[in-house]
Write a protein that holds these residues in place. Structure first.
Motif, short mmCIF file in Angstrom:
data_model
loop_
_atom_site.label_atom_id
_atom_site.label_comp_id
_atom_site.label_asym_id
_atom_site.label_seq_id
_atom_site.Cartn_x
_atom_site.Cartn_y
_atom_site.Cartn_z
N LYS A 57 0.83 -1.20 0.00
CA LYS A 57 0.00 0.00 0.00
C LYS A 57 0.87 1.26 0.00
O LYS A 57 0.65 2.19 -0.78
CB LYS A 57 -0.91 -0.02 1.23
N GLU A 58 1.90 1.27 0.86
CA GLU A 58 2.78 2.44 0.94
C GLU A 58 3.59 2.61 -0.33
O GLU A 58 3.74 3.72 -0.84
CB GLU A 58 3.71 2.29 2.14
N PHE A 59 4.10 1.51 -0.87
CA PHE A 59 4.88 1.58 -2.10
C PHE A 59 4.04 2.12 -3.25
O PHE A 59 4.50 2.97 -4.02
CB PHE A 59 5.45 0.21 -2.45
N ASN A 60 2.83 1.62 -3.39
CA ASN A 60 1.96 2.08 -4.49
C ASN A 60 1.63 3.56 -4.35
O ASN A 60 1.55 4.27 -5.34
CB ASN A 60 0.69 1.24 -4.56
N PHE A 61 1.46 4.05 -3.11
CA PHE A 61 1.22 5.47 -2.90
C PHE A 61 2.43 6.27 -3.38
O PHE A 61 2.28 7.25 -4.11
CB PHE A 61 0.95 5.77 -1.42
N GLU A 62 3.64 5.86 -3.00
CA GLU A 62 4.87 6.56 -3.41
C GLU A 62 5.04 6.50 -4.93
O GLU A 62 5.44 7.49 -5.55
CB GLU A 62 6.09 5.93 -2.73
N TYR A 63 4.73 5.36 -5.52
CA TYR A 63 4.86 5.21 -6.97
C TYR A 63 3.93 6.17 -7.70
O TYR A 63 4.33 6.86 -8.63
CB TYR A 63 4.58 3.75 -7.35
N ARG A 64 2.67 6.21 -7.27
CA ARG A 64 1.71 7.13 -7.90
C ARG A 64 2.14 8.59 -7.72
O ARG A 64 1.99 9.41 -8.63
CB ARG A 64 0.31 6.91 -7.33
N TRP A 65 2.70 8.91 -6.56
CA TRP A 65 3.17 10.27 -6.29
C TRP A 65 4.31 10.63 -7.23
O TRP A 65 4.34 11.71 -7.80
CB TRP A 65 3.60 10.37 -4.82
N GLN A 66 5.26 9.71 -7.43
CA GLN A 66 6.37 9.96 -8.35
C GLN A 66 5.86 10.14 -9.78
O GLN A 66 6.32 11.02 -10.51
CB GLN A 66 7.38 8.81 -8.31
N LYS A 67 4.89 9.32 -10.19
CA LYS A 67 4.33 9.45 -11.55
C LYS A 67 3.69 10.82 -11.74
O LYS A 67 3.87 11.46 -12.77
CB LYS A 67 3.30 8.35 -11.81
N SER A 68 2.94 11.28 -10.74
CA SER A 68 2.28 12.58 -10.87
C SER A 68 3.30 13.71 -10.90
O SER A 68 3.11 14.70 -11.60
CB SER A 68 1.27 12.79 -9.74
N ASN A 69 4.41 13.57 -10.16
CA ASN A 69 5.46 14.60 -10.20
C ASN A 69 6.09 14.69 -11.58
O ASN A 69 6.36 15.79 -12.07
CB ASN A 69 6.56 14.30 -9.17
#
Length: 102
Positions: A57-69
């Motif tokens: 769950k935490e990894f997927n949140f970070e991954y989506r955040w990096q993609k949006s950046n």
């Protein structure tokens, strides 16, 4: 003697009137210990699965955040590099881990 060999060599000493298997006392106690060990290991598996689900769950949140950046600032080499790193880890993770949701 390994546990597998002990289990294979175990033989009933008799049957009771209801057809239940009668074992030697030491075999019965050994089987009870094995059952307790199985319960302990099953509990550990549940703990690991819970931890893995939290990581996922935490990894997927970070991954989506990096993609949006990267979408907001596509020229940033640092953000693209971070996203590439996340994507690499995600490919490895997805290849080796399947998280069950019970």
């Amino acid at each position: 003697m390994t546990e597998q060999e002990r289990l294979e060599n175990m033989s009933p000493i008799d049957f009771d009137l209801n057809g239940n298997v009668l074992l030697k006392g030491k075999d019965y106690h050994w089987l009870m210990e094995q059952a307790e060990r199985v319960e302990e290991l099953e509990e550990k598996v549940k703990q690991y699965e819970k931890a893995l689900a939290g990581f996922n769950k935490e990894f997927n949140f970070e991954y989506r955040w990096q993609k949006s950046n990267v979408k907001r600032n596509p020229k940033s080499q640092w953000q693209r590099g971070a996203l590439e790193g996340f994507e690499h880890v995600k490919r490895i993770y997805d290849k080796h881990v399947e998280v069950r949701h019970d």
